[in-house]
Design an enzyme around this catalytic site. Structure first.
Site: not given
Length: 321
Positions: A57, A126-129, A144-145, A194
């Site tokens: 990711c 959504r189940f994000t990294v 939030e990156s 994306y």
């Protein structure tokens, strides 16, 4: 776990991702937006926070790069999930023992989604990294990156050696310039790949891919004769653009149909800048796992690549200096 009785496949299964009525892809906003700061609920302390990432990711990888740039390895622990995202989302090694994947040391669950639902049973995103977790309060801090890298940049300086504390990748004098670069790199390049790749109809794909390459042209011009995007020094702007460009030829050209040009074939300035960061700075190279990157995209997006065949190229995956 009671929360898991709720139907959440629409949040975990990328194949069930919905597009806009015209077929365009729209990324959802992150939901957990707390900040680690002195005097706050989330005090910056050693061995209190844990970072969940996937090497595949780009959003997660930029937090990993910043963690290494700032020397936070002994202060913030990390767990890596499998690159193969199935119907249950990101999996730990006890659900998918892919080489390099790890078991969750805090909750011993099988999927990232279980952590989200433990903390917020009614969570609908959504189940994000990346996922930044507070072991002391047993809660999620932030997913939030762009905000996590800002915390890593400065919040822990008092715990770091002087040379690492002095490193500032969002310096006051350059903030307006960095923000300006981020303002088009994010929508048109980071998320642009994306928008092209997940478009469900021709028109939004065509629009997104041309906006993407127009932005790459702009970055190419900015990097002519320069090693960095802003201020002749490494900043978060470089980190944020880099994670997309390093994936471009191995994944986005083919899988996301971003094939107007490759980076190596059409963008010599970006290619030089990208290679120099990779080969000369361990924070970039050690945070990049090309096997995980390629496996994730080509395996996980079965609605785009139903055979799940992972291509062999490009060779080399990144060119030498």
């Amino acid at each position: 776990m009671a929360a898991m009785t709720r139907e959440v496949s629409g949040q975990s299964d990328i194949g069930k991702m919905k597009t806009e009525p015209n077929g365009a892809y729209k990324r959802l906003e992150a939901s957990f937006r707390d900040v680690i700061a002195a005097g706050s609920k989330f005090e910056p302390e050693a061995d209190r926070y844990h970072l969940y990432i996937c090497y595949a990711c780009p959003w997660a990888t930029r937090t990993l790069i910043m963690r290494k740039l700032k020397g936070l390895e002994s202060i913030i622990s990390v767990t890596v999930v499998s690159p193969r995202m199935g119907s249950d989302g990101w999996a730990f090694a006890n659900a998918d023992d892919y080489p390099g994947a790890e078991v969750d040391p805090i909750h011993n669950v099988k999927h990232i989604k279980e952590i989200y639902l433990k903390i917020a049973p009614e969570y609908s995103g959504r189940f994000t990294v990346p996922l930044l977790y507070d072991k002391k309060l047993d809660t999620i801090v932030n997913n939030e990156s762009s905000e996590i890298i800002r915390m890593f940049n400065s919040a822990f300086n008092h715990l770091l050696p002087a040379d690492k504390a002095a490193l500032d990748f969002y310096p006051e004098k350059l903030r307006s310039d960095i923000d300006e670069v981020n303002s088009w790199v994010y929508p048109d390049i980071n998320n642009g790949v994306y928008k092209a790749g997940f478009a469900a109809t021709q028109e939004p794909y065509t629009k997104a891919v041309h906006e993407l390459f127009k932005a790459l042209d702009k970055a190419e011009g900015m990097l002519k004769g320069r090693d960095y995007l802003v201020g002749n020094q490494l900043t978060e702007a470089d980190v944020r653009l880099w994670v997309t460009t390093v994936r471009f030829d191995p994944v986005y050209v083919g899988h996301f149909k971003c094939n107007i040009s490759t980076i190596r074939g059409g963008y010599p300035n970006i290619n030089r800048w990208m290679r120099k960061l990779y080969w000369n700075n361990d924070a970039f190279q050690s945070s990049t796992n090309f096997d995980h990157i390629k496996t994730h995209y080509y395996w996980s997006h079965a609605h785009i690549n139903p055979t799940r065949i992972v291509p062999e190229g490009p060779v080399p995956v990144i060119e030498p200096l």
